[in-house]
Scaffold this active site. Structure first.
Site, PDB file in Angstrom:
ATOM      1  N   ASP A   1     -12.341  29.394  29.286  1.00 56.68           N
ATOM      2  CA  ASP A   1     -11.643  30.269  28.337  1.00 56.68           C
ATOM      3  C   ASP A   1     -12.626  31.034  27.450  1.00 56.68           C
ATOM      4  O   ASP A   1     -13.720  30.559  27.170  1.00 56.68           O
ATOM      5  CB  ASP A   1     -10.700  29.408  27.473  1.00 56.68           C
TER       6      ASP A   1
ATOM      7  N   HIS B   1     -14.605  39.181  31.809  1.00 52.25           N
ATOM      8  CA  HIS B   1     -14.273  38.514  33.080  1.00 52.25           C
ATOM      9  C   HIS B   1     -15.411  38.702  34.089  1.00 52.25           C
ATOM     10  O   HIS B   1     -15.755  37.789  34.825  1.00 52.25           O
ATOM     11  CB  HIS B   1     -12.971  39.079  33.661  1.00 52.25           C
TER      12      HIS B   1
ATOM     13  N   LEU C   1     -19.993  19.388  47.640  1.00 53.26           N
ATOM     14  CA  LEU C   1     -19.086  19.605  46.505  1.00 53.26           C
ATOM     15  C   LEU C   1     -17.838  20.386  46.926  1.00 53.26           C
ATOM     16  O   LEU C   1     -17.931  21.363  47.666  1.00 53.26           O
ATOM     17  CB  LEU C   1     -19.854  20.405  45.426  1.00 53.26           C
TER      18      LEU C   1
HETATM   19  C1  IPE Z   1      -5.899  29.121  30.135  1.00 57.93           C
HETATM   20  O1  IPE Z   1      -6.409  30.093  29.270  1.00 57.93           O
HETATM   21  C2  IPE Z   1      -5.867  29.653  31.543  1.00 57.93           C
HETATM   22  C3  IPE Z   1      -7.170  29.878  32.179  1.00 57.93           C
HETATM   23  C4  IPE Z   1      -8.348  29.590  31.679  1.00 57.93           C
HETATM   24  C5  IPE Z   1      -7.100  30.461  33.499  1.00 57.93           C
HETATM   25  P1  IPE Z   1      -5.445  31.064  28.460  1.00 57.93           P
HETATM   26  O2  IPE Z   1      -6.347  31.949  27.669  1.00 57.93           O
HETATM   27  O3  IPE Z   1      -4.479  31.717  29.357  1.00 57.93           O
HETATM   28  O4  IPE Z   1      -4.662  30.054  27.508  1.00 57.93           O
HETATM   29  P2  IPE Z   1      -3.880  30.320  26.158  1.00 57.93           P
HETATM   30  O5  IPE Z   1      -2.923  31.437  26.429  1.00 57.93           O
HETATM   31  O6  IPE Z   1      -4.881  30.709  25.110  1.00 57.93           O
HETATM   32  O7  IPE Z   1      -3.221  29.026  25.826  1.00 57.93           O
HETATM   33  C1  IPE Z   2     -10.171  33.114  30.274  1.00 61.41           C
HETATM   34  O1  IPE Z   2     -10.542  34.010  29.271  1.00 61.41           O
HETATM   35  C2  IPE Z   2      -9.882  33.818  31.570  1.00 61.41           C
HETATM   36  C3  IPE Z   2      -8.476  33.827  31.984  1.00 61.41           C
HETATM   37  C4  IPE Z   2      -7.501  33.242  31.338  1.00 61.41           C
HETATM   38  C5  IPE Z   2      -8.143  34.516  33.199  1.00 61.41           C
HETATM   39  P1  IPE Z   2      -9.452  34.817  28.436  1.00 61.41           P
HETATM   40  O2  IPE Z   2      -9.185  36.087  29.140  1.00 61.41           O
HETATM   41  O3  IPE Z   2      -8.284  33.979  28.144  1.00 61.41           O
HETATM   42  O4  IPE Z   2     -10.262  35.102  27.095  1.00 61.41           O
HETATM   43  P2  IPE Z   2      -9.714  35.024  25.612  1.00 61.41           P
HETATM   44  O5  IPE Z   2      -9.107  33.668  25.437  1.00 61.41           O
HETATM   45  O6  IPE Z   2      -8.696  36.116  25.460  1.00 61.41           O
HETATM   46  O7  IPE Z   2     -10.935  35.221  24.767  1.00 61.41           O
HETATM   47 MG    MG Z   3      -7.868  32.648  26.684  1.00 58.21          MG
END
Ligand code: IPE
Ligand code: IPE
Ligand code: MG
Length: 260
Positions: A34, A51, A145
Site C-alpha cells: 500500500d 504504481h 518460491l
Molecule cells: C488494499 O489497499 C488493496 C491492495 C493493496 C491491493 P487499498 O489502498 O485498496 O486499501 P484501503 O482502501 O486504503 O483500505
Molecule cells: C496500493 O497503493 C496499490 C493498489 C491498491 C492497487 P494505493 O494506490 O492504494 O496507494 P495509496 O494508498 O492511495 O497511497
Molecule cells: Mg491504498
C-alpha cells in the site's frame, strides 16, 4: 537485523550469516502493498507514477524472499474494492500487470519461481487474464518460491464463493452438513494449496486488513511499517522477519505451555 535467523545455505551465501542462525524463517509471507498513490503525490506526480515505481519494490521483495528460502509470498495486488477506482487508474493498473508479468518471465525462470494467483480472475480484462494464465502455465513446473498474486481478490468474496461451493455439494448429497469442518472450509478457499501465512506485512502506515485473507490470517503475526510501497526493499522485508522472530506465538495457549 541482529535477530534475523536465516534458513538454508542459500540464505547464508546471500547474507553472509552463519548456519546456526538459519531457523524460524516463515514459510509464507503475505504483503498488503500500500501507498503507491501517496508516494506519487508527495513527488507532485500522478498516482500511476507510484504504481510504476512499485514494480521495483515487488521485484526486490521477491528476490529477498527467494534469497531466504521462503516458500510462499502472497502479494495483494488488486482488491475487489479497487474496481471502484477511476477507470483510467484501473486500466493503467491492468496494463501494468500485463507488462510486468510478461517482462519478468526470464527472471522467474532463472530463479525457478512459480507464479500463481488467487481471486476472481475471470473478472480481469481479457488481455490481463490471458497473460496471467500464460505466465502461470509457463512457470508451473518451477519448484522454488511460489509468488501468489491476489487479483480481484477479497476475503469476503472468497468466503462467499467457498460457501456456495460447499452448499452446492450439500444440495447434491456429496457432503453432509455435519461433515463441514474448518478443514473443509480451508479446502474450499482459493488458498487451499498453501499453508496460512505466519507473517503479514502492510506498508504505508495503515492499520487495517482491507478485506485481505480474512480466514487465513486468524493466527498470523502482523507487521505494520510506515514505508510507502514504492520505497520498500528487501531490507524492509528482513526487518519484518527479524521482528517476527522475536515474537512468541501462543495459539491460545499460555506462555509457559509454549515454552515447554
Ligand atoms: C488494499 O489497499 C488493496 C491492495 C493493496 C491491493 P487499498 O489502498 O485498496 O486499501 P484501503 O482502501 O486504503 O483500505
Ligand atoms: C496500493 O497503493 C496499490 C493498489 C491498491 C492497487 P494505493 O494506490 O492504494 O496507494 P495509496 O494508498 O492511495 O497511497
Ligand atoms: Mg491504498
Amino acid at each position: 537485523m541482529a535477530f534475523l535467523y536465516l534458513q538454508k545455505s542459500k540464505a547464508s551465501q546471500t547474507t553472509g550469516m552463519k548456519d546456526e542462525h538459519q531457523k524460524n524463517i516463515p514459510r509464507h509471507i503475505a504483503i498488503i502493498m500500500d501507498g503507491n498513490g501517496r508516494w506519487a503525490m508527495k513527488k507532485g506526480a500522478m498516482r500511476i507514477f507510484g504504481h510504476k515505481h512499485a514494480i521495483k519494490a515487488v521485484k526486490d521483495a521477491i528476490e529477498g524472499a527467494d534469497s531466504l528460502g521462503i516458500e510462499f509470498l502472497t502479494l495483494f495486488s488488486f482488491s475487489t474494492e479497487n474496481w471502484s477506482r477511476p477507470k483510467e487508474e484501473v486500466d493503467a493498473l491492468m496494463e501494468l500487470l500485463v507488462k510486468t508479468i510478461s517482462d519478468e518471465v526470464p527472471l522467474l525462470m532463472k530463479k525457478n519461481i512459480q507464479l500463481e494467483s488467487i481471486g476472481d480472475i475471470d473478472s480481469l480484462p481479457p488481455t490481463a487474464y490471458k497473460t496471467l494464465m500464460d505466465v502461470k502455465e509457463r512457470t508451473a513446473s518451477n519448484t522454488g518460491l511460489k509468488v501468489i498474486l491476489a487479483l480481484s481478490y477479497s476475503g469476503q468474496w472468497e468466503l462467499t464463493h467457498a460457501t456456495k461451493q460447499i452448499a452446492q455439494k450439500v444440495s447434491e448429497g456429496k457432503l453432509k452438513v455435519e461433515d463441514i469442518t474448518e478443514k473443509v472450509m480451508s479446502e474450499h478457499l482459493q488458498t487451499a494449496a498453501y499453508p496460512d501465512p505466519e507473517l503479514m506485512i502492510r506498508t504505508s502506515g495503515e492499520y487495517r486488513l482491507s478485506n485481505f485473507l480474512l480466514w487465513q490470517l486468524a493466527y498470523t503475526e502482523m507487521y505494520f511499517t510506515p514505508v510507502l510501497w514504492p520505497d520498500f526493499r528487501r531490507e524492509h522485508l528482513f526487518a519484518a522477519i527479524s521482528d517476527y522472530q522475536s515474537r512468541e506465538r501462543r495459539f491460545g495457549k499460555t506462555g509457559e505451555q509454549v515454552k515447554s
